[in-house]
Design a protein around this motif. Sequence first.
Motif, PDB file in Angstrom:
ATOM      1  N   LEU A  16       0.864  -1.177   0.000  1.00  0.00           N
ATOM      2  CA  LEU A  16       0.000   0.000   0.000  1.00  0.00           C
ATOM      3  C   LEU A  16       0.897   1.223   0.000  1.00  0.00           C
ATOM      4  N   ASP A  17       0.827   2.005  -1.081  1.00  0.00           N
ATOM      5  CA  ASP A  17       1.765   3.120  -1.192  1.00  0.00           C
ATOM      6  C   ASP A  17       1.258   4.356  -0.453  1.00  0.00           C
TER       7      ASP A  17
ATOM      8  N   ASP B  25      -0.073   6.949  -1.477  1.00  0.00           N
ATOM      9  CA  ASP B  25      -1.346   7.463  -1.989  1.00  0.00           C
ATOM     10  C   ASP B  25      -2.501   6.501  -1.739  1.00  0.00           C
ATOM     11  N   ASN B  26      -2.254   5.489  -0.876  1.00  0.00           N
ATOM     12  CA  ASN B  26      -3.256   4.459  -0.578  1.00  0.00           C
ATOM     13  C   ASN B  26      -3.664   3.661  -1.812  1.00  0.00           C
ATOM     14  N   THR B  27      -2.722   3.498  -2.723  1.00  0.00           N
ATOM     15  CA  THR B  27      -2.934   2.673  -3.899  1.00  0.00           C
ATOM     16  C   THR B  27      -2.279   1.315  -3.685  1.00  0.00           C
ATOM     17  N   LEU B  28      -3.014   0.255  -4.002  1.00  0.00           N
ATOM     18  CA  LEU B  28      -2.454  -1.090  -3.885  1.00  0.00           C
ATOM     19  C   LEU B  28      -1.510  -1.349  -5.053  1.00  0.00           C
ATOM     20  N   ARG B  29      -0.303  -1.816  -4.740  1.00  0.00           N
ATOM     21  CA  ARG B  29       0.700  -2.131  -5.745  1.00  0.00           C
ATOM     22  C   ARG B  29       1.032  -3.619  -5.690  1.00  0.00           C
TER      23      ARG B  29
ATOM     24  N   GLU C 172      -0.079  -1.122 -10.464  1.00  0.00           N
ATOM     25  CA  GLU C 172      -1.268  -1.054  -9.622  1.00  0.00           C
ATOM     26  C   GLU C 172      -1.979  -2.398  -9.659  1.00  0.00           C
TER      27      GLU C 172
ATOM     28  N   ALA D  79      -7.555  -3.203  -6.764  1.00  0.00           N
ATOM     29  CA  ALA D  79      -7.703  -1.902  -6.107  1.00  0.00           C
ATOM     30  C   ALA D  79      -8.850  -1.103  -6.684  1.00  0.00           C
ATOM     31  N   ALA D  80      -9.188  -1.368  -7.928  1.00  0.00           N
ATOM     32  CA  ALA D  80     -10.295  -0.641  -8.559  1.00  0.00           C
ATOM     33  C   ALA D  80     -11.649  -1.178  -8.132  1.00  0.00           C
TER      34      ALA D  80
ATOM     35  N   PRO E 225     -12.858  -2.220  -4.640  1.00  0.00           N
ATOM     36  CA  PRO E 225     -12.622  -2.454  -3.214  1.00  0.00           C
ATOM     37  C   PRO E 225     -13.616  -3.413  -2.583  1.00  0.00           C
TER      38      PRO E 225
END
Length: 289
Positions: free
Chosen positions: A17-18, A20-24, A58, A62-63, A65
């Motif tokens: 989780l970066d 920016d709260n984006t899952l990688r 990404e 993540a798109a 949830p």
Amino acid sequence: MKLLRVGPAGAERPALLDEDNTLRDLSGIVADIDPGLLADPAALDRVRAAAAAGRLPEMAAAAEPEGARIGPPLARIGKIVCIGLNFHDHARETGAAVPEEPIVFMKAPDTVVGPHDTVLIPRGSEKTDWEVELAVVIGRTARCLDSHEEALAHVAGYTVGNDVSERAFQIERGGQWDKGKNCETFNPLGPWLVTADEVPDPQALEMRLWVNGELRQDGSTADQIFSVAEVVRYLSHFMTLYPGDVVSTGTPAGVAMGMAEPKPYLRAGDVVELEIEGLGRQRQVMKSA
């Protein structure tokens, strides 16, 4: 770093989780978030470098949830060592004496579920209880450690645990506490494993838990009787701690067992939510087993 595992039970993929709260997606770099990764500083450095360089794709989940299940943040846990009555206020609420040495019991790794998975009320249970806890994840093999500094150097990171407990099984049935601690689904863990470098002081973390929206526990690791460093140092003199072992360090006041009658133990349909500062939040719905 915030490391986590996403996907169906048994088929989770490693992720980060970066900022920016984006899952990688980490699956192109590491096989899983597991003891092997935690014990390999070079592999962890590769993850950090890829994240800093923006090379991690990404994660598609993540798109979506609602459909992205978060699993336990660690695979192939070795053992789970728990510390009982480790908060001054929790000892007071239960009428117990402050222990002179840490109280130790074990939880089986197969009790672990994801942070938002269903928790099962055992058959015959009347006293299923909640406990928000700071869980410490070991990253280096620890034997007979001499100092607190050395103990903290063996910690890979931290996560949130709910030490679900059946009090009648634990206390009223004789024998070991383990009987009330090892029922199926009794150890929600996660959402993230936050690496130790992002937790400069594990004795300064706020902890909260709600049941059906009502705040029940509101404490801090500052109230621990035995600090994280002391617990790890102490345990290393009685057992070897290996990478991927988890140490659950106790709960603050506010459990059902410590309340006035009728004690509000958990029932099917109840919703438990809990969080620790900087380590994320859990949510579980109770269901009859």
